[in-house]
Design a protein around this motif. Structure first.
Motif, short mmCIF file in Angstrom:
data_model
loop_
_atom_site.label_atom_id
_atom_site.label_comp_id
_atom_site.label_asym_id
_atom_site.label_seq_id
_atom_site.Cartn_x
_atom_site.Cartn_y
_atom_site.Cartn_z
N VAL A 183 4.61 -15.99 2.04
CA VAL A 183 4.67 -15.29 0.75
C VAL A 183 4.28 -16.26 -0.34
O VAL A 183 4.81 -17.37 -0.42
N ARG A 184 3.33 -15.87 -1.14
CA ARG A 184 2.89 -16.70 -2.27
C ARG A 184 3.09 -15.93 -3.56
O ARG A 184 2.93 -14.72 -3.60
N PHE A 185 3.44 -16.66 -4.59
CA PHE A 185 3.50 -16.08 -5.92
C PHE A 185 2.51 -16.82 -6.80
O PHE A 185 2.31 -18.01 -6.64
N ASP A 208 0.70 -13.23 -11.91
CA ASP A 208 1.36 -12.07 -11.35
C ASP A 208 2.50 -11.57 -12.21
O ASP A 208 2.74 -10.38 -12.27
N PRO A 240 4.74 -9.27 2.75
CA PRO A 240 4.29 -10.66 2.81
C PRO A 240 2.77 -10.74 2.67
O PRO A 240 2.05 -9.79 2.96
N ASN A 241 2.29 -11.90 2.22
CA ASN A 241 0.84 -12.09 2.11
C ASN A 241 0.21 -12.24 3.49
O ASN A 241 -0.91 -11.80 3.71
#
Lengths: 246, 278
Positions: free
Chosen positions: A13-15, A20, A79-80
């Protein structure tokens, strides 16, 4: 049919906080002042599996990605990368009083909370008396929620969650609610759930509770799985790392 | 025991599953809407009456301003108050759907983060809340229109269910669209009230048809292109027995389909990313 309750594979998971979160029109449309987003990696290549009937503890520092992981398991966050498989009826207790409305009575909030978590109206009605009794709020159930003390609020919220009849319960730091006797009661309910081959995933800073309660533990460190194993073993390693860092 | 796999992508493409999930959660949508309806004015003395009083007071303000002060615009409309009230009530339904739609996701962020459910529940609940308020306000239309303008309920009321249904579908599309936009662009909440005010002046609410019929053809065309125009015509047919150009029925269907299609599709496609923005 597998014996896995939850199967997590290569989850990342990336932010991108600057792009964003709360992008304004100017930021998203405007060409000048291009903000290079620093990507925050909340989870990276996280893989593990949780067996049915297991109590699974997740420990780690603040910001290690524990809450993000629970959100992914609750499947409220996509999730990415990677996949999450969940087998069973999941109930989440990541925050207390989800779906509650402070202006309304405790009675009304039991309905709201139960329906929010996916119960049918008839199911809430069937369980209503048990929920009230378990929370010990018979005298206050028709009062607005905003008049409840913190402990009463927590007892009501926890009671609703315990009556959702889940196969899998996802818990985040909420055991420390209510007084000692309610804490005992909630631990007892969770043991009952486990005895029915239910599964509990439990995120906590209270290492002693994890050690006492869980069958296995996972140590999450900066978004990555550092160690999985028996709680005492994982906690010792975690403690050693913490003290060597100091 | 149910087995659920977590491929959101696959689930999002499956519209039938989505609609079924949504339908299974209808009790939740209803309780959420009724809870908010009750909670919103829980600490006011008049409570739920505000749902009727608010549009009524708005109508009162416009009646004073455009019925007496700038009374030029009302010429050619014998039943101005009934015209005004029916227009304001219907318009309030749309503007409430937009504002509470835009709020529906942000105000329930705790739900979104914690529980998995078809997110359309939230704009739907916002719309149900607005719709119940609207129906309640419709109930008092004749209480005013009968004694003041001599407009009684008649046979033309058979048009009301069609008007309400198409208008509701249109509003649902708007609520979904504003909800979707408001998650990444909070700015929307500041823009909507101004857009709404402009939209109201462009809709036959405070001015009657005679007002626009005196204007140039192009101006009439612009007004006709206003998506709210056909719904107003339907309500005036149903409530006041006014003539209805059949074209307006088709226009009402057309705009409902467009709003619903654009609003709901853009909303559902964005669903999986919402939690990242909260």
């Amino acid at each position: 049919m597998s014996d896995h309750a939850i199967l997590v594979k290569d989850v990342g998971v990336r932010f991108r906080p600057y792009l964003d979160r709360n992008p304004t029109f100017r930021r998203s449309i405007g060409k000048r002042e291009p903000r290079v987003a620093e990507e925050v990696i909340a989870l990276a290549d996280v893989s593990f599996e949780i067996e049915k009937g297991e109590a699974y503890g997740i420990i780690g520092h603040n910001g290690a990605g524990k809450s993000t992981l629970l959100r992914v398991l609750a499947r409220t966050m996509r999730p990415n990368t990677g996949t999450v498989e969940v087998h069973g009826r999941t109930s989440t207790l990541l925050q207390l009083g989800v779906g509650f409305n402070n202006e309304l009575s405790g009675r009304r909030n039991i309905y709201l909370g139960g329906l929010a978590h996916g119960l049918r109206l008839a199911e809430v009605e069937d369980r209503f008396d048990d929920i009230v009794e378990y929370a010990g709020l018979e005298h206050a159930i028709d009062r607005p929620l905003k008049t409840y003390s913190t402990g009463m609020f927590a007892r009501l919220a926890f009671s609703v969650s315990m009556h959702l009849d889940p196969n899998i319960l996802l818990l985040d730091e909420v055991l420390a609610v209510g007084d000692e006797s309610f804490r005992e009661k909630s631990l007892h309910s969770m043991r009952e759930l486990l005895a029915r081959a239910g599964t509990i995933v439990f995120v906590s800073h209270s290492l002693s509770t994890v050690e006492e309660f869980c069958d296995r533990a996972l140590w999450l460190d900066r978004g990555q799985v550092r160690l999985v194993g028996a709680p005492s073993e994982v906690i010792d390693a975690y403690r050693a790392a913490v003290s060597s860092a100091e | 025991m149910s087995t659920v796999t977590a491929s959101d992508r696959a689930r999002l493409s499956a519209w039938r599953v989505y609609v079924r999930d949504l339908w299974e959660r209808r009790e939740f949508a209803w309780f959420l809407a009724m809870g908010n309806l009750k909670a919103r004015n829980a600490s006011t003395a008049l409570g739920l009456f505000w749902w009727i009083l608010n549009p009524l007071m708005l109508a009162g303000v416009y009646y004073i301003v455009f019925g007496f002060i700038f009374s030029g615009t009302r010429e050619g409309e014998p039943a101005f108050l009934a015209w005004l009230i029916s227009g304001i009530f219907a318009f309030t339904y749309t503007s409430t759907a937009m504002t509470s739609g835009a709020n529906s996701i942000l105000a329930n962020s705790k739900l979104l983060v914690n529980i998995r459910f078809p997110r359309m529940i939230l704009p739907v609940a916002a719309l149900v809340e607005a719709g119940v308020g609207f129906l309640a306000s419709l109930g008092i239309f004749y209480v005013i229109a009968w004694p003041v303008n001599g407009i009684r309920p008649g046979l033309s009321l058979v048009w009301l269910p069609l008007a309400v249904t198409l208008h509701t579908l249109f509003n649902l599309g708007l609520a979904a669209a504003t909800a979707r936009l408001a998650v990444p662009f909070r700015d929307i909440n500041n823009i909507i009230p101004h857009l709404n005010r402009l939209w109201m002046y462009l809709t036959p609410i405070i001015w009657p048809m005679a007002f626009i019929e005196a204007k140039a053809q192009w101006a009439q065309n612009v007004i006709q292109a206003n998506p709210l125009f056909p719904y107003m015509a339907l309500y005036r047919k149903a409530l006041m027995g006014r003539e209805l150009d059949p074209l307006n029925i088709w226009l009402a269907i057309f705009w409902a389909v467009v709003a619903l299609g654009v609003g709901v599709i853009s909303f559902v496609r964005f669903e999986g990313n919402m939690v990242r923005h909260l």
